[in-house]
Write a protein that holds these residues in place. Structure first.
Motif, mmCIF file in Angstrom:
data_model
loop_
_atom_site.group_PDB
_atom_site.id
_atom_site.type_symbol
_atom_site.label_atom_id
_atom_site.label_comp_id
_atom_site.label_asym_id
_atom_site.label_seq_id
_atom_site.Cartn_x
_atom_site.Cartn_y
_atom_site.Cartn_z
ATOM 1 N N LEU A 1 23.658 0.866 19.161
ATOM 2 C CA LEU A 1 23.190 1.862 18.204
ATOM 3 C C LEU A 1 22.521 1.220 16.991
ATOM 4 C CD1 LEU A 1 23.020 4.806 17.308
ATOM 5 C CD2 LEU A 1 25.326 4.583 16.365
ATOM 6 N N SER A 2 23.083 0.136 16.491
ATOM 7 C CA SER A 2 22.521 -0.507 15.300
ATOM 8 C C SER A 2 21.091 -0.992 15.543
ATOM 9 C CB SER A 2 23.397 -1.667 14.849
ATOM 10 O OG SER A 2 23.496 -2.626 15.877
ATOM 11 N N SER A 3 20.793 -1.494 16.732
ATOM 12 C CA SER A 3 19.433 -1.973 16.991
ATOM 13 C C SER A 3 18.450 -0.816 17.102
ATOM 14 C CB SER A 3 19.383 -2.847 18.247
ATOM 15 O OG SER A 3 19.600 -2.056 19.397
ATOM 16 N N LEU A 4 18.903 0.342 17.578
ATOM 17 C CA LEU A 4 18.019 1.506 17.659
ATOM 18 C C LEU A 4 17.698 2.084 16.287
ATOM 19 C CD1 LEU A 4 19.615 3.322 20.711
ATOM 20 C CD2 LEU A 4 17.396 2.174 20.654
ATOM 21 N N LEU A 5 18.650 1.986 15.373
ATOM 22 C CA LEU A 5 18.463 2.593 14.058
ATOM 23 C C LEU A 5 17.803 1.655 13.050
ATOM 24 C CD1 LEU A 5 21.800 4.574 13.743
ATOM 25 C CD2 LEU A 5 19.552 5.416 14.413
ATOM 26 N N GLU A 6 17.635 0.384 13.375
ATOM 27 C CA GLU A 6 17.031 -0.577 12.449
ATOM 28 C C GLU A 6 15.621 -0.173 12.040
ATOM 29 O OE1 GLU A 6 17.303 -4.393 14.298
ATOM 30 O OE2 GLU A 6 19.418 -4.622 13.768
ATOM 31 N N GLY A 7 14.897 0.477 12.934
ATOM 32 C CA GLY A 7 13.525 0.868 12.635
ATOM 33 C C GLY A 7 13.415 2.054 11.684
ATOM 34 N N TYR A 8 14.525 2.715 11.430
ATOM 35 C CA TYR A 8 14.517 3.861 10.523
ATOM 36 C C TYR A 8 15.049 3.430 9.169
ATOM 37 C CZ TYR A 8 13.838 6.555 14.728
ATOM 38 O OH TYR A 8 13.332 7.050 15.875
ATOM 39 N N GLN A 9 14.221 3.579 8.153
ATOM 40 C CA GLN A 9 14.638 3.215 6.807
ATOM 41 C C GLN A 9 13.884 4.053 5.791
ATOM 42 O OE1 GLN A 9 13.287 -0.742 5.645
ATOM 43 N NE2 GLN A 9 12.210 -0.886 7.597
ATOM 44 N N CYS A 10 14.446 4.137 4.622
ATOM 45 C CA CYS A 10 13.791 4.881 3.556
ATOM 46 C C CYS A 10 12.591 4.084 3.057
ATOM 47 C CB CYS A 10 14.747 5.108 2.387
ATOM 48 S SG CYS A 10 16.048 6.276 2.768
ATOM 49 N N VAL A 11 11.547 4.777 2.762
ATOM 50 C CA VAL A 11 10.366 4.145 2.199
ATOM 51 C C VAL A 11 10.457 4.302 0.689
ATOM 52 C CG1 VAL A 11 7.852 4.155 2.177
ATOM 53 C CG2 VAL A 11 9.079 4.717 4.276
ATOM 54 N N ARG A 12 10.262 3.235 -0.033
ATOM 55 C CA ARG A 12 10.465 3.215 -1.486
ATOM 56 C C ARG A 12 9.700 4.323 -2.196
ATOM 57 N NH1 ARG A 12 14.413 1.729 -4.648
ATOM 58 N NH2 ARG A 12 13.700 1.190 -6.691
ATOM 59 N N HIS A 13 8.472 4.614 -1.793
ATOM 60 C CA HIS A 13 7.686 5.618 -2.497
ATOM 61 C C HIS A 13 8.200 7.033 -2.267
ATOM 62 C CE1 HIS A 13 5.599 5.372 1.424
ATOM 63 N NE2 HIS A 13 5.499 6.666 1.261
ATOM 64 N N ASP A 14 9.140 7.219 -1.356
ATOM 65 C CA ASP A 14 9.727 8.535 -1.128
ATOM 66 C C ASP A 14 10.966 8.772 -1.983
ATOM 67 O OD1 ASP A 14 7.832 9.356 0.626
ATOM 68 O OD2 ASP A 14 8.948 8.799 2.416
ATOM 69 N N GLU A 15 11.374 7.794 -2.773
ATOM 70 C CA GLU A 15 12.534 7.962 -3.646
ATOM 71 C C GLU A 15 12.090 8.572 -4.971
ATOM 72 O OE1 GLU A 15 15.241 4.213 -2.162
ATOM 73 O OE2 GLU A 15 14.379 4.184 -4.143
ATOM 74 N N HIS A 16 12.862 9.525 -5.430
ATOM 75 C CA HIS A 16 12.616 10.138 -6.730
ATOM 76 C C HIS A 16 13.912 10.051 -7.515
ATOM 77 C CE1 HIS A 16 8.808 11.674 -5.295
ATOM 78 N NE2 HIS A 16 9.437 12.078 -4.210
ATOM 79 N N ILE A 17 13.943 9.226 -8.530
ATOM 80 C CA ILE A 17 15.149 9.017 -9.317
ATOM 81 C C ILE A 17 15.138 9.994 -10.489
ATOM 82 C CG2 ILE A 17 16.443 7.361 -10.702
ATOM 83 C CD1 ILE A 17 15.189 5.160 -8.931
ATOM 84 N N SER A 18 16.276 10.612 -10.739
ATOM 85 C CA SER A 18 16.424 11.563 -11.834
ATOM 86 C C SER A 18 16.741 10.803 -13.116
ATOM 87 C CB SER A 18 17.551 12.548 -11.504
ATOM 88 O OG SER A 18 17.735 13.452 -12.551
ATOM 89 N N TYR A 19 15.828 10.856 -14.079
ATOM 90 C CA TYR A 19 16.017 10.165 -15.344
ATOM 91 C C TYR A 19 16.314 11.160 -16.453
ATOM 92 C CZ TYR A 19 14.068 6.023 -13.137
ATOM 93 O OH TYR A 19 13.859 4.960 -12.311
ATOM 94 N N GLY A 20 17.110 10.708 -17.403
ATOM 95 C CA GLY A 20 17.435 11.518 -18.575
ATOM 96 C C GLY A 20 16.500 11.221 -19.727
ATOM 97 N N ASN A 21 16.816 11.758 -20.894
ATOM 98 C CA ASN A 21 15.980 11.595 -22.091
ATOM 99 C C ASN A 21 15.858 10.142 -22.530
ATOM 100 O OD1 ASN A 21 15.407 14.321 -22.375
ATOM 101 N ND2 ASN A 21 17.272 14.689 -23.554
ATOM 102 N N LEU A 22 16.887 9.347 -22.303
ATOM 103 C CA LEU A 22 16.876 7.956 -22.753
ATOM 104 C C LEU A 22 16.376 6.990 -21.690
ATOM 105 C CD1 LEU A 22 20.301 7.942 -24.631
ATOM 106 C CD2 LEU A 22 18.002 8.269 -25.584
ATOM 107 N N GLY A 23 15.935 7.512 -20.555
ATOM 108 C CA GLY A 23 15.403 6.667 -19.497
ATOM 109 C C GLY A 23 16.436 6.177 -18.507
ATOM 110 N N ASP A 24 17.704 6.516 -18.715
ATOM 111 C CA ASP A 24 18.751 6.137 -17.773
ATOM 112 C C ASP A 24 18.776 7.125 -16.618
ATOM 113 O OD1 ASP A 24 19.558 4.040 -19.454
ATOM 114 O OD2 ASP A 24 20.885 5.377 -20.586
ATOM 115 N N SER A 25 19.214 6.660 -15.460
ATOM 116 C CA SER A 25 19.326 7.585 -14.336
ATOM 117 C C SER A 25 20.526 8.499 -14.562
ATOM 118 C CB SER A 25 19.445 6.829 -13.014
ATOM 119 O OG SER A 25 20.629 6.085 -12.981
ATOM 120 N N VAL A 26 20.336 9.773 -14.255
ATOM 121 C CA VAL A 26 21.393 10.776 -14.383
ATOM 122 C C VAL A 26 21.466 11.552 -13.076
ATOM 123 C CG1 VAL A 26 21.216 11.014 -16.891
ATOM 124 C CG2 VAL A 26 19.833 12.458 -15.434
#
Length: 180
Positions: free
Chosen positions: A29-54
């Protein structure tokens, strides 16, 4: 779907009723799933007023015909952000301070470019997503609101749930509320 079919066929474990020649046993199973990964540009981090992630507390996709790839995200600091999830360069379309307290849930008005936020300040608010304008405030709970939902058939009726144990039904066409 792919993962479910792999698991159902027993990849990564041997069953005695299956012959070792079964091709599913050749690939762990691990070898089949290795090809699936998150692409960095698809991440959206929630930032607060001070620039920290919230933490984002409320997330909802639009149901409007021309906005189905638009995501509303509400966070711990009361900020609402609207993202175009198909845009790689500039995914953030709009942001505003919706409440002076955490927004725990957010819901789109069915088929419309409007959202309702449910917050720790004991209020729900109706917003125009395109302009960021406040269209209405709904107060009546005794504790922080934790959830909001629309009926799919009626654009003007929604309900809120709060820590006070009440569910309130609201109609944006009038100022009266109904308590369940």
């Amino acid at each position: 779907m792919l993962f479910r079919s792999i698991v159902d066929r027993g990849v990564g474990r041997r069953r005695q009723s299956v012959l070792p020649a079964d091709p599913w046993f050749r690939y762990p199973l691990s070898s089949l799933l290795e090809g699936y990964q998150c692409v960095r540009h698809d991440e959206h981090i929630s930032y607060g007023n001070l620039g920290d992630s919230v933490p984002p507390f409320g997330l909802a996709f639009s149901s409007a015909g021309n906005m189905q790839n638009v995501l509303a995200a509400a966070n711990e600091e009361g900020i609402v952000r609207i993202y175009n999830t198909e845009s790689r360069k500039d995914p953030l379309l709009k942001e505003w301070l919706a409440h002076e307290n955490a927004v725990f849930d957010i819901a789109w008005v069915p088929g419309e470019p409007h959202v309702v936020t449910a917050a720790g300040d004991q209020m729900a608010r109706l917003w125009d997503v395109k302009s960021g304008d406040l269209l209405g405030s709904f107060k009546g709970h005794l504790c922080s609101l934790k959830s909001v939902a629309f009926t799919p058939q009626e654009k003007a009726v929604f309900c809120t749930g709060a820590r006070d144990g009440n569910i309130m039904v609201w109609d944006t066409r009038c100022s009266k509320k109904g308590i369940i």
